[in-house]
Scaffold this active site. Structure first.
Site, PDB file in Angstrom:
ATOM      1  N   TRP A 100       0.620  -1.364  -0.081  1.00 21.56           N
ATOM      2  CA  TRP A 100      -0.041  -0.130   0.098  1.00 21.56           C
ATOM      3  C   TRP A 100       1.037   1.038  -0.145  1.00 21.56           C
ATOM      4  CZ3 TRP A 100       2.081   1.817   4.015  1.00 21.56           C
ATOM      5  CH2 TRP A 100       2.490   1.195   5.191  1.00 21.56           C
ATOM      6  N   ASN A 101       2.160   1.317   0.194  1.00 22.65           N
ATOM      7  CA  ASN A 101       2.786   2.458   0.555  1.00 22.65           C
ATOM      8  C   ASN A 101       3.047   3.266  -0.772  1.00 22.65           C
ATOM      9  OD1 ASN A 101       4.781   0.400  -0.449  1.00 22.65           O
ATOM     10  ND2 ASN A 101       6.523   1.314   0.463  1.00 22.65           N
ATOM     11  N   LYS A 132      -2.784  -8.011  -7.654  1.00 19.88           N
ATOM     12  CA  LYS A 132      -3.735  -7.811  -6.380  1.00 19.88           C
ATOM     13  C   LYS A 132      -3.033  -6.667  -5.670  1.00 19.88           C
ATOM     14  CE  LYS A 132      -3.469  -9.250  -2.359  1.00 19.88           C
ATOM     15  NZ  LYS A 132      -3.623  -7.961  -1.715  1.00 19.88           N
ATOM     16  N   GLU A 161      -5.589  -4.190  -0.594  1.00 21.53           N
ATOM     17  CA  GLU A 161      -7.035  -3.324  -0.368  1.00 21.53           C
ATOM     18  C   GLU A 161      -7.133  -2.374   0.533  1.00 21.53           C
ATOM     19  OE1 GLU A 161      -5.564  -6.832   0.146  1.00 21.53           O
ATOM     20  OE2 GLU A 161      -6.741  -7.435  -1.506  1.00 21.53           O
ATOM     21  N   GLY A 215       6.747  -5.912  -0.748  1.00 20.98           N
ATOM     22  CA  GLY A 215       5.936  -5.931   0.533  1.00 20.98           C
ATOM     23  C   GLY A 215       7.255  -6.588   1.586  1.00 20.98           C
ATOM     24  N   SER A 216       6.658  -7.077   2.538  1.00 23.37           N
ATOM     25  CA  SER A 216       7.324  -7.385   3.761  1.00 23.37           C
ATOM     26  C   SER A 216       8.151  -8.683   3.537  1.00 23.37           C
ATOM     27  CB  SER A 216       6.628  -7.354   4.955  1.00 23.37           C
ATOM     28  OG  SER A 216       5.783  -8.592   4.783  1.00 23.37           O
ATOM     29  N   GLU A 234      10.679  -7.776  -4.308  1.00 15.40           N
ATOM     30  CA  GLU A 234      11.259  -6.424  -3.828  1.00 15.40           C
ATOM     31  C   GLU A 234      10.636  -6.336  -2.379  1.00 15.40           C
ATOM     32  OE1 GLU A 234      11.918  -3.242  -2.612  1.00 15.40           O
ATOM     33  OE2 GLU A 234      10.136  -2.489  -3.378  1.00 15.40           O
ATOM     34  N   LEU A 235      11.551  -6.453  -1.414  1.00 17.52           N
ATOM     35  CA  LEU A 235      11.115  -6.471  -0.103  1.00 17.52           C
ATOM     36  C   LEU A 235      11.819  -5.281   0.893  1.00 17.52           C
ATOM     37  CD1 LEU A 235      11.883 -10.437   0.414  1.00 17.52           C
ATOM     38  CD2 LEU A 235       9.556  -9.311  -0.482  1.00 17.52           C
ATOM     39  N   CYS A 295      10.301   1.537   1.382  1.00 16.81           N
ATOM     40  CA  CYS A 295      11.261   0.609   1.313  1.00 16.81           C
ATOM     41  C   CYS A 295      12.719   1.193   1.353  1.00 16.81           C
ATOM     42  CB  CYS A 295      11.084  -0.684   0.495  1.00 16.81           C
ATOM     43  SG  CYS A 295      11.261  -0.162  -1.252  1.00 16.81           S
ATOM     44  N   GLU A 309      13.340  -3.145  10.516  1.00 16.05           N
ATOM     45  CA  GLU A 309      12.836  -1.934   9.750  1.00 16.05           C
ATOM     46  C   GLU A 309      11.548  -1.179  10.498  1.00 16.05           C
ATOM     47  OE1 GLU A 309      10.806  -3.154   6.111  1.00 16.05           O
ATOM     48  OE2 GLU A 309      11.719  -1.497   5.149  1.00 16.05           O
TER      49      GLU A 309
HETATM   50  P1  NAD Z   1       2.231  -6.951   5.491  1.00 14.72           P
HETATM   51  O1  NAD Z   1       3.390  -7.850   5.327  1.00 14.72           O
HETATM   52  O2  NAD Z   1       1.047  -7.572   6.356  1.00 14.72           O
HETATM   53  O3  NAD Z   1       1.546  -6.359   4.218  1.00 14.72           O
HETATM   54  C1  NAD Z   1       2.436  -5.935   3.286  1.00 14.72           C
HETATM   55  C2  NAD Z   1       1.445  -6.234   1.919  1.00 14.72           C
HETATM   56  O4  NAD Z   1       1.570  -7.427   1.394  1.00 14.72           O
HETATM   57  C3  NAD Z   1       0.112  -5.954   2.003  1.00 14.72           C
HETATM   58  O5  NAD Z   1      -0.370  -4.725   1.057  1.00 14.72           O
HETATM   59  C4  NAD Z   1      -0.747  -7.032   1.823  1.00 14.72           C
HETATM   60  O6  NAD Z   1      -1.777  -6.875   1.144  1.00 14.72           O
HETATM   61  C5  NAD Z   1       0.454  -7.862   1.276  1.00 14.72           C
HETATM   62  N1  NAD Z   1       0.144  -9.293   1.823  1.00 14.72           N
HETATM   63  C6  NAD Z   1       0.118  -9.661   3.047  1.00 14.72           C
HETATM   64  N2  NAD Z   1       0.170 -10.942   3.275  1.00 14.72           N
HETATM   65  C7  NAD Z   1      -0.073 -11.499   1.892  1.00 14.72           C
HETATM   66  C8  NAD Z   1      -0.146 -12.769   1.154  1.00 14.72           C
HETATM   67  N3  NAD Z   1      -0.436 -13.938   2.086  1.00 14.72           N
HETATM   68  N4  NAD Z   1      -0.263 -13.149  -0.091  1.00 14.72           N
HETATM   69  C9  NAD Z   1      -0.248 -11.746  -1.067  1.00 14.72           C
HETATM   70  N5  NAD Z   1      -0.125 -10.579  -0.388  1.00 14.72           N
HETATM   71  C10 NAD Z   1      -0.160 -10.482   0.915  1.00 14.72           C
HETATM   72  O7  NAD Z   1       2.827  -5.661   6.321  1.00 14.72           O
HETATM   73  P2  NAD Z   1       1.952  -4.333   6.834  1.00 14.72           P
HETATM   74  O8  NAD Z   1       1.871  -4.185   8.139  1.00 14.72           O
HETATM   75  O9  NAD Z   1       1.119  -3.664   5.930  1.00 14.72           O
HETATM   76  O10 NAD Z   1       3.433  -3.339   6.674  1.00 14.72           O
HETATM   77  C11 NAD Z   1       4.249  -3.153   7.515  1.00 14.72           C
HETATM   78  C12 NAD Z   1       5.637  -3.796   6.869  1.00 14.72           C
HETATM   79  O11 NAD Z   1       5.683  -4.242   5.529  1.00 14.72           O
HETATM   80  C13 NAD Z   1       6.821  -3.334   6.932  1.00 14.72           C
HETATM   81  O12 NAD Z   1       7.663  -3.500   8.391  1.00 14.72           O
HETATM   82  C14 NAD Z   1       7.692  -3.287   5.764  1.00 14.72           C
HETATM   83  O13 NAD Z   1       8.832  -4.226   6.123  1.00 14.72           O
HETATM   84  C15 NAD Z   1       6.737  -4.128   4.849  1.00 14.72           C
HETATM   85  N6  NAD Z   1       6.415  -3.350   3.614  1.00 14.72           N
HETATM   86  C16 NAD Z   1       7.431  -3.331   2.508  1.00 14.72           C
HETATM   87  C17 NAD Z   1       7.213  -2.303   1.488  1.00 14.72           C
HETATM   88  C18 NAD Z   1       8.226  -2.430   0.288  1.00 14.72           C
HETATM   89  O14 NAD Z   1       8.162  -1.525  -0.549  1.00 14.72           O
HETATM   90  N7  NAD Z   1       9.348  -3.272   0.309  1.00 14.72           N
HETATM   91  C19 NAD Z   1       5.959  -2.025   1.416  1.00 14.72           C
HETATM   92  C20 NAD Z   1       4.905  -2.188   2.085  1.00 14.72           C
HETATM   93  C21 NAD Z   1       5.197  -2.845   3.554  1.00 14.72           C
END
Ligand code: NAD
Length: 478
Positions: A151-152, A175, A178, A228-229, A250-251, A284, A381
């Site tokens: 989402w960021n 996807k 949300e 994402g994470s 891209e984590l 990130c 992080e």
């Molecule tokens: P999160 O890991 O719960 O969610 C991150 C994203 O991943 C969300 O948009 C979610 O929809 C998606 N996601 C989660 N579980 C999934 C699954 N099983 N299958 C597919 N998609 C899934 O984390 P959060 O609480 O929303 O964000 C915080 C952490 O996420 C931060 O500490 C950071 O490390 C990480 N993050 C990293 C980036 C990046 O650009 N690398 C971006 C956003 C968040």
């Protein structure tokens, strides 16, 4: 006010989920419900998979020049609609409206760059060992792709996957988060309105773990890309293993900033302090660990405090606001936890360190000094507006500390010594190094991390390559 009718896009048609399930979308600045995002049922996901297979057959047979024309038209539409899409982005994500416009200009730029680069997916000829043979290396689109993004950066995260896939000749199911669905839907509309054939781009939402499990179990997608994470990335890689999909990851990161005594400290502060609080630190590549050499340490901490306190924090739709809220209330607790842990380890809270107000998910721009390496914020992080600062004495010491974590995304160095710069550029275990400025992300440059920050690049020719596969053809007598 929220400028997007939220529908999924499957096989060229906008739709709600066939089970009728939806989820609230909140404005993080006001906590108001601004929309409902539909959830895809299993049947909807199966339709999206089939659509991406059908779309791929059409799109891979479309010339790169025709593909570029559609992508470029979509970019034009994004710019035409920029005010409305930027409002959607700010309302669902919180970042200041001008920052949303900057992001959307970047989105259009990325789309245009990939569209052009798709025309240059060249192969090569290899001189044969066998007389009379002709040996060719051909680049082909890897197949239908599937992507999951955070989402960021509701626009950037989406376009890096979508434009890379489309320019290479792949179809894609994406996807988006949300929590920020409207920007992705608005971007998808630009592609549809630009004439993209049905099924080439499909947008679905749902319970993330259900959607990813369903889509990744299928043999149809040949490529998976995630932003994402780290824990989620590892999980998605495991799910991709059964069907041997190629992955781009891209984590997260934990970007060190290294400020040597010979740097111009005011310029270093101007470069990183604003950058630290951009998007409320939810980036990130956000600078997250500041190591400042002994004799500049005090000046740096003081300068950071001044810049943090001067920031206007508030609703991103209000004039002059420079930093918006965090994405959700869960992130406020995480920030408090980092701050309390740092205090317990002996850190000073120079400014901030607490929630702002009681409506919206605002957290004060926070500067901490004397933060020891074993405080949680120096190893995990933060993904928020927290700037922990520590001092160092020698080159070797700071390199060791910078390289001590499993992450390896961005890093920033400030020095006026060219030899030192070259030495540290080589020594840092990262995918991106910015020396004396923080701009490490451009459409035409490769962006990505190493070690636990993932692998594979987005942007640059590497970003296109991620959606291409290689075929070797050798022929004789024709
Ligand atoms: P999160 O890991 O719960 O969610 C991150 C994203 O991943 C969300 O948009 C979610 O929809 C998606 N996601 C989660 N579980 C999934 C699954 N099983 N299958 C597919 N998609 C899934 O984390 P959060 O609480 O929303 O964000 C915080 C952490 O996420 C931060 O500490 C950071 O490390 C990480 N993050 C990293 C980036 C990046 O650009 N690398 C971006 C956003 C968040």
């Amino acid at each position: 006010m929220y400028n997007e009718k939220l529908e999924m896009l499957i096989a060229g048609e906008y739709c709600q989920g066939s089970d009728g399930v939806t989820q609230d979308v909140l404005n993080p600045a006001t906590e108001e419900i601004i929309a409902q995002v539909p959830h895809a049922s299993s049947a909807d996901l199966d339709r999206a998979l089939q659509a991406s297979a059908d779309g791929f057959n059409v799109w891979k047979a479309t010339s790169a020049i025709q593909r570029q024309a559609v992508i470029s038209k979509a970019a034009d539409l994004m710019i035409e609609r920029i005010d409305s899409i930027a409002a959607t982005l700010t309302l669902e994500m919180g970042k200041p409206f001008p920052e949303s416009k900057v992001e959307l200009n970047f989105v259009a730029d990325v789309a245009r760059w990939y569209g052009e680069e798709g025309k240059r997916a060249y192969g090569r000829l290899i001189p044969p060992r066998i007389p009379g043979a002709r040996q060719m290396v051909v680049k082909e689109p890897v197949g239908p792709a599937v992507a999951f993004v955070a989402w960021n950066f509701p626009g950037t995260n989406v376009i890096r996957k979508v434009a890379g896939a489309l320019a290479a000749g792949c179809s894609i199911i994406i996807k988006p988060s949300e929590e920020t669905p409207g920007t992705a839907v608005a971007i998808a509309r630009c592609f549809q309105d630009a004439g993209l054939p049905p099924g080439v781009l499909n947008v679905v939402f749902g319970v993330p773990s259900d959607v990813s499990e369903h889509l990744l179990a299928s043999w149809i997608p040949r490529k998976m890309s995630f932003t994402g994470s780290i824990p989620v990335g590892k999980h998605l890689q495991k799910l991709s293993a059964e069907t041997l999909k190629r992955c781009t990851m891209e984590l997260g990161g934990h970007s060190p900033v290294i400020v040597f005594d010979d740097a111009d400290i005011d310029k270093a502060l101007d470069a990183v302090a604003g950058f630290k609080f951009r998007n409320a630190g939810q980036v990130c590549i956000s600078p997250t660990r500041f190591y400042v050499q002994d004799s500049s340490y005090k000046k740096f901490v003081e300068g950071f405090r001044e810049r943090a306190e001067a920031l206007k924090v508030g609703n991103g739709m209000d004039d002059g606001v420079q930093m918006g809220p965090l994405i959700a209330d869960r992130r406020l607790e995480v920030m408090d936890d980092f701050v309390n842990d740092a205090k317990a380890h002996g850190a000073n809270i120079v400014t901030g360190g607490e929630r702002m107000g009681n409506q919206g998910y605002f957290y004060a721009p926070t500067v901490m000094s004397d933060v020891p390496d074993n405080a949680k914020i120096m190893t995990e992080e933060p993904f928020g507006p927290l700037a922990p600062i520590s001092n160092f004495s020698s080159f070797d010491e700071v390199v060791e500390r910078a390289n001590s974590l499993p992450f390896g995304l961005a890093s920033y160095v400030f020095t006026s010594d060219g030899e030192k710069a070259a030495k540290i550029e080589a020594a840092l275990e990262v995918g991106l190094v910015g020396v004396n400025h923080p701009f490490v992300s451009m459409p035409e440059t490769p962006f990505g991390g190493v070690n636990e920050s993932g692998y594979g690049s987005e942007g640059g020719t590497e970003g296109l390559d991620a959606f291409l596969r290689t075929k070797f053809v050798t022929e004789m007598g024709v």
